[in-house]
Design an enzyme around this catalytic site. Structure first.
Site, PDB file in Angstrom:
ATOM      1  N   CYS A 195       0.814  -1.223   0.000  1.00  0.00           N
ATOM      2  CA  CYS A 195       0.000   0.000   0.000  1.00  0.00           C
ATOM      3  C   CYS A 195       0.846   1.271   0.000  1.00  0.00           C
ATOM      4  O   CYS A 195       0.325   2.346  -0.307  1.00  0.00           O
ATOM      5  CB  CYS A 195      -0.939  -0.001   1.206  1.00  0.00           C
ATOM      6  SG  CYS A 195      -2.191  -1.290   1.155  1.00  0.00           S
TER       7      CYS A 195
ATOM      8  N   HIS B  66      -2.930   7.623   2.808  1.00  0.00           N
ATOM      9  CA  HIS B  66      -3.409   6.359   2.251  1.00  0.00           C
ATOM     10  C   HIS B  66      -4.761   6.034   2.874  1.00  0.00           C
ATOM     11  O   HIS B  66      -4.933   6.100   4.092  1.00  0.00           O
ATOM     12  CB  HIS B  66      -2.387   5.252   2.559  1.00  0.00           C
ATOM     13  CG  HIS B  66      -2.903   3.874   2.336  1.00  0.00           C
ATOM     14  ND1 HIS B  66      -3.572   3.513   1.189  1.00  0.00           N
ATOM     15  CD2 HIS B  66      -2.859   2.758   3.123  1.00  0.00           C
ATOM     16  CE1 HIS B  66      -3.911   2.239   1.268  1.00  0.00           C
ATOM     17  NE2 HIS B  66      -3.503   1.765   2.426  1.00  0.00           N
TER      18      HIS B  66
ATOM     19  N   ASN C 113     -10.242   0.787   0.384  1.00  0.00           N
ATOM     20  CA  ASN C 113      -8.778   0.777   0.344  1.00  0.00           C
ATOM     21  C   ASN C 113      -8.325   0.234  -1.009  1.00  0.00           C
ATOM     22  O   ASN C 113      -8.449  -0.959  -1.282  1.00  0.00           O
ATOM     23  CB  ASN C 113      -8.250  -0.103   1.480  1.00  0.00           C
ATOM     24  CG  ASN C 113      -6.730  -0.180   1.534  1.00  0.00           C
ATOM     25  OD1 ASN C 113      -6.044   0.246   0.612  1.00  0.00           O
ATOM     26  ND2 ASN C 113      -6.198  -0.739   2.600  1.00  0.00           N
TER      27      ASN C 113
END
Length: 330
Positions: free
Chosen positions: A119, A253, A283
């Site tokens: 990520c 993020h 996400n």
């Protein structure tokens, strides 16, 4: 096209792509022991976009890349490098997804490689892209594209409700003024086992094991994420001499609403200071920051001279972020 004889680099263009299919919390609750209220209260997510059967990291990334190039008013032939950050590549090992995008884009003068920092991949990708842009004096395309839905156990509410699919891209270009101001990258590999996808080539037994689903120690990842993101923000500010009040856009993020709330609280920031679109897209792993950046760009929210701070964490465990000044022209 000619470029300024300078070692400064700016974000010259941004683009994003989200699949058409939208899956709501209510739809998931029909097959999972969960509810819209539970998912929303634990994650901040209302819905997510899921790739169609014919879509992949390369096909979604290609669309985001074309939009970023159009925004930058550049051609594929101008590029010196194509970097793709993904944990869900088209192929298990090779060829790289970047090579596929480079070929389909027609970026005949560019090299291409994949970068996997989970990520936090976009944070690593733009740091590497900035260096190559400086070295070559030519634009670099950084694409983040993730098909998370293909590596999830859709019976595990602890993971499957968190993720969505999508792609984002930026074009980094030489500039007469500083745009990409500072980057921070880091890792704590002692926590590598907290977030994994099994299989691989560690042992002969692994070769025969089919790739598994994402497995996560949610509590450990949460605690790491809050510490790491706070650390990145503080370092980016202290190492550049800026304060929280100087930043127009915090783009974290989009992992989990609770994580963002905790980081904001620890930093003494109002929660709304952090840009959020997690409620709509969930996400999207390394693609979350460029997707958010493209949304701000589309809204006309990015003004000349705005300071933008990005911050991310991911499996590894790794973390990173950047401070950039929005320079609409080079």
């Amino acid at each position: 096209m000619s470029f300024p004889p300078s070692q400064h680099v700016r974000v010259a263009g941004v683009g994003a792509y989200l699949p058409e299919r939208v899956v709501t919390n209510e739809e998931l609750s029909a097959s999972l022991d969960t509810s819209h209220e539970w998912i929303l209260s634990h994650t901040g997510i209302h819905q997510r976009h899921l790739a169609a059967p014919g879509e992949s990291a390369s096909s979604m990334g290609l669309l985001a890349a074309r939009r970023a190039l159009e925004d930058a008013h550049l051609l594929p032939g101008d590029l010196a490098m194509v970097i793709v950050t993904t944990s869900t590549a088209d192929y298990a090992s090779y060829p790289s997804t970047a090579a596929i995008i480079q070929g389909n884009l027609g970026a005949v003068n560019a090299g291409a490689f994949d970068l996997n920092a989970a990520c936090a991949g976009f944070a690593y990708g733009v740091a590497m892209g900035k260096c190559y842009c400086q070295a070559q004096g030519r634009p670099v395309l950084v694409v983040a594209s993730e098909v998370n839905s293909r590596i999830l156990d859709w019976h595990d509410r602890g993971t499957c409700v968190l993720f969505g699919d999508g792609a984002g891209a930026v074009v980094l270009a030489p500039s007469s003024r500083p745009g990409m101001l500072h980057e921070v990258l880091g890792a704590d590999g002692t926590g590598a086992g907290y977030l994994v996808r099994e299989a691989g080539l560690r042992t002969p037994e692994d070769i025969l094991r089919p790739p598994g689903f994402v497995r996560m120690d949610g509590r450990a990842v949460f605690q790491f994420a809050v510490r790491a993101m706070e650390n990145v923000i503080r370092r980016l500010l202290s190492e550049t001499g800026h304060g929280l009040e100087d930043i127009q856009h915090f783009i974290p993020h989009q992992a989990n609403g609770r994580i963002l709330d905790a980081v904001a609280r620890n930093m003494g920031l109002a929660p709304e200071r952090f840009f959020r679109n997690i409620q709509h897209v969930a996400n999207t792993s390394s693609a979350s920051i460029p997707i958010a950046l493209a949304e701000l760009r589309r809204q006309g929210a990015l003004k000349q001279g705005d300071l933008i701070l990005t911050v991310a964490f991911g499996a590894g465990l790794v973390y990173g972020g950047s401070l950039l000044r929005w320079e609409a022209e080079g």
